[in-house]
Design an enzyme around this catalytic site. Structure first.
Site, PDB file in Angstrom:
ATOM      1  N   GLN A 133      13.222  49.323  76.970  1.00 46.77           N
ATOM      2  CA  GLN A 133      12.338  50.360  77.518  1.00 46.77           C
ATOM      3  C   GLN A 133      10.944  50.247  76.892  1.00 46.77           C
ATOM      4  O   GLN A 133      10.802  50.118  75.673  1.00 46.77           O
ATOM      5  CB  GLN A 133      12.949  51.752  77.252  1.00 46.77           C
ATOM      6  CG  GLN A 133      12.204  52.891  77.913  1.00 46.77           C
ATOM      7  CD  GLN A 133      12.245  52.869  79.444  1.00 46.77           C
ATOM      8  OE1 GLN A 133      13.185  52.351  80.046  1.00 46.77           O
ATOM      9  NE2 GLN A 133      11.227  53.418  80.080  1.00 46.77           N
ATOM     10  N   LYS A 151      18.940  56.078  83.496  1.00 48.05           N
ATOM     11  CA  LYS A 151      19.367  54.717  83.865  1.00 48.05           C
ATOM     12  C   LYS A 151      20.836  54.506  83.516  1.00 48.05           C
ATOM     13  O   LYS A 151      21.619  53.987  84.322  1.00 48.05           O
ATOM     14  CB  LYS A 151      18.487  53.673  83.141  1.00 48.05           C
ATOM     15  CG  LYS A 151      17.065  53.602  83.705  1.00 48.05           C
ATOM     16  CD  LYS A 151      16.127  52.739  82.864  1.00 48.05           C
ATOM     17  CE  LYS A 151      14.715  52.795  83.445  1.00 48.05           C
ATOM     18  NZ  LYS A 151      13.711  52.027  82.700  1.00 48.05           N
ATOM     19  N   ASP A 203      14.506  43.702  84.675  1.00 50.66           N
ATOM     20  CA  ASP A 203      13.197  44.338  84.879  1.00 50.66           C
ATOM     21  C   ASP A 203      12.226  43.373  85.556  1.00 50.66           C
ATOM     22  O   ASP A 203      11.188  43.794  86.080  1.00 50.66           O
ATOM     23  CB  ASP A 203      12.586  44.732  83.524  1.00 50.66           C
ATOM     24  CG  ASP A 203      12.698  46.218  83.227  1.00 50.66           C
ATOM     25  OD1 ASP A 203      12.721  47.010  84.192  1.00 50.66           O
ATOM     26  OD2 ASP A 203      12.753  46.568  82.037  1.00 50.66           O
TER      27      ASP A 203
HETATM   28  N1  GUN Z   1       8.510  51.914  81.110  1.00 48.41           N
HETATM   29  C1  GUN Z   1       7.989  52.452  82.244  1.00 48.41           C
HETATM   30  N2  GUN Z   1       8.522  51.858  83.336  1.00 48.41           N
HETATM   31  C2  GUN Z   1       9.387  50.927  82.882  1.00 48.41           C
HETATM   32  C3  GUN Z   1      10.249  50.001  83.533  1.00 48.41           C
HETATM   33  O1  GUN Z   1      10.306  49.891  84.767  1.00 48.41           O
HETATM   34  N3  GUN Z   1      11.001  49.217  82.708  1.00 48.41           N
HETATM   35  C4  GUN Z   1      10.932  49.310  81.341  1.00 48.41           C
HETATM   36  N4  GUN Z   1      11.693  48.471  80.635  1.00 48.41           N
HETATM   37  N5  GUN Z   1      10.148  50.157  80.720  1.00 48.41           N
HETATM   38  C5  GUN Z   1       9.388  50.966  81.483  1.00 48.41           C
END
Ligand code: GUN
Length: 283
Positions: A97, A53, A120
């Site tokens: 995350q 990311k 998100d």
């Molecule tokens: N863990 C798995 N997928 C995601 C996501 O799309 N965003 C976040 N913040 N954590 C995740």
């Protein structure tokens, strides 16, 4: 019949090119889109996702901040950092995350993020807005899937959609987005009786369960569009999806591969949401 491959890498490259142009235009106005990512703990998969990311941000001409905390960190430290990022006008998006260690109240952490920076789309306010049909931030994975369906010209109005998986991150928001496009949506989960009965009716089948190759070709309607959200490892350490690609591709009309399908699109839509958050600052 061999299914058409819906290539997430190719679509990502195209969309990221457009995003980089928008980011450059914003920079000319003195704003550099910035995403802050918080990682708690040492889960190797989460560390890889966060690294990807951050790298994608830099490549698209956006700024990123990364805070990494030990697995036993006091949650108060993380809440204090979120408050700081909420108050920082140079930060446009904040992402924590998931999953978080067990001593964290994950819901409280997501609620602590300013809804205006919740790229998100996990804050209750943004979840509610999506449910009401006025999304502010669309969760990145289902957002990416919608872009893939659009790029592959998959008809949505009246389509029978079956989603396998009911998570807050994928299954539930995916259902809302497809419902808004007038699909007939069924959500299956671990307690569903006769999963194959449902999946065989699907014009569009979305697999988001996190179990390697559990959807096999015999569970798919001939010609269906199959979207594989899973990212799993085989016992040999190879990446694979929730769909058994080899048998599924002989039955499906179109299918997303793993790797190179939904995964890259998730990160692309995170960039899109971050850029959108930054653009809203000058609107
Ligand atoms: N863990 C798995 N997928 C995601 C996501 O799309 N965003 C976040 N913040 N954590 C995740």
């Amino acid at each position: 019949m061999t299914a058409k491959i819906i290539d997430g890498n190719a679509l990502s490259a195209e969309v990221r090119g457009q995003l980089a142009e928008r980011a450059a235009a914003l920079k000319d106005k003195g704003i550099t889109p910035c995403l802050a990512v918080i990682l708690v703990g040492e889960d190797p998969a989460s560390a890889v996702y966060v690294r990807n990311k951050v790298a994608a941000c830099e490549k698209a001409g956006m700024r990123s901040l990364r805070d990494v905390y030990a697995p036993d960190v006091d949650p108060a430290v993380v809440f204090a950092r979120i408050a700081e990022l909420n108050a920082d006008p140079s930060v446009h998006g904040i992402l924590v995350q998931l999953p978080l260690p067990k001593h964290f109240d994950s819901e409280a952490v997501l609620e602590a993020i300013s809804p205006e920076k919740d790229v998100d789309g996990f804050h209750a306010k943004n979840v509610g807005a999506l449910m009401q049909g006025n999304p502010r931030f669309i969760p990145c994975t289902p957002y990416g899937v919608m872009k893939m369906l659009e790029s592959a010209n998959v008809p949505l109005k009246g389509a029978e959609v079956v989603i396998v998986g009911r998570s807050n991150i994928v299954g539930k928001p995916m259902a809302m987005l497809l419902l808004a496009k007038s699909c007939t949506v069924t959500i299956c989960h671990s307690q569903s009786k006769d999963l194959a009965f449902h999946t065989r009716r699907a014009d569009i089948l979305v697999a988001a369960v996190g179990r390697a190759k559990m959807i096999t070709g015999d569970m798919i309607k001939p010609g269906a569009t199959v979207i594989d959200v899973g990212i799993n490892r085989t016992p040999e350490g190879k990446l694979c999806g929730d769909v058994d690609f080899d048998s599924a591709k002989e039955v499906a009309g179109a299918i997303t591969p793993v790797p190179g399908g939904v995964g890259p699109m998730t990160i692309t839509m995170l960039l899109a949401n971050t850029l959108e958050a930054a653009e809203r600052c000058i609107k």
